[in-house]
Motif scaffolding. Structure first.
Motif: not given
Length: 227
Positions: A218-220, A222
């Motif tokens: 998810r972090q990547r 975003r």
């Protein structure tokens, strides 16, 4: 910096999401899909398909020849496997499951490495463990070990939980999974696709093996969207 990707499993649910995310990425110079049979392609000229017999003894050598030709273009090249049968694996025998997940994926990865590709991204599953009593989890773990043993400079192993937006995931499972925080919960397959692209874009200076679970994906995803 422009990059190219040689991908197997790009016709599947998650694989198609990865290909879509690559097409949306301006720095992706080319997507080469290794398919068993021809499919209707996107109209984007950067996407091409190469038909190879995955059951042939020469499969790995054919992949190596293809990889060499892509590497010769001069841009950084990543290999990627999005092969997976997901829930359908329940109807497969042990031999069938291993032939696909370890045999075909392993052959593809060895061919990529032999052809000069040093970076690889592998779709696996949360909780993968080669010593698990749960067959699917065990086979995923064996697949990870087989690819890791090849010796890529950089290997990113993607371990999603429940995959939302996927035809193989029952709607109720994806809904309930959204109520579960952490690695075993739901992640949307579009987020996985963008996380793969973030790996391709950012791994040139990285080495070693990295495991990416829901939170990291998810972090990547975003971070890619904010560029």
């Amino acid at each position: 910096m422009p990059f190219r990707v040689v991908i197997i499993g790009g016709t599947g649910q998650v694989g198609a999401a990865v290909v879509d995310a690559l097409v949306a990425e301006p720095s992706c110079a080319e997507v080469v899909m290794v398919n068993r049979r021809a499919i209707a392609l996107t109209t984007d000229p950067r996407v091409r398909q190469v038909i190879l017999d995955t059951s042939a003894a020469r499969f790995s050598a054919d992949v190596a020849t293809l990889a060499q030709s892509v590497v010769a273009q001069g841009d950084p090249v990543c290999g990627a496997s999005c092969v997976g049968v997901g829930e359908g694996s329940q109807t497969w025998s042990d031999e069938e499951l291993k032939a696909l997940e370890i045999g075909v994926v392993g052959g593809f990865a060895r061919g990529c490495h032999a052809g000069g590709i040093t970076r690889f991204a592998l779709l696996s599953a949360v909780g993968s463990n080669a010593r698990s009593r749960i067959r699917y989890v065990r086979v995923m773990g064996l697949k990870e070990e087989a690819v890791q043993a090849i010796g890529f400079t950089r290997l990113a192993i993607f371990r999603p939980g429940i995959i939302g937006g996927n035809l193989h995931t029952p709607g109720y499972a994806a809904f309930l999974g959204r109520l579960i925080p952490g690695r075993f919960g739901t992640i949307e397959q579009d987020e996985i696709g963008r996380a793969f692209v973030a790996e391709f874009k950012g791994s040139a200076a990285s080495s070693g093996v990295v495991y990416l679970e829901n939170g990291a994906m998810r972090q990547r995803s975003r971070a890619l969207g904010s560029h």
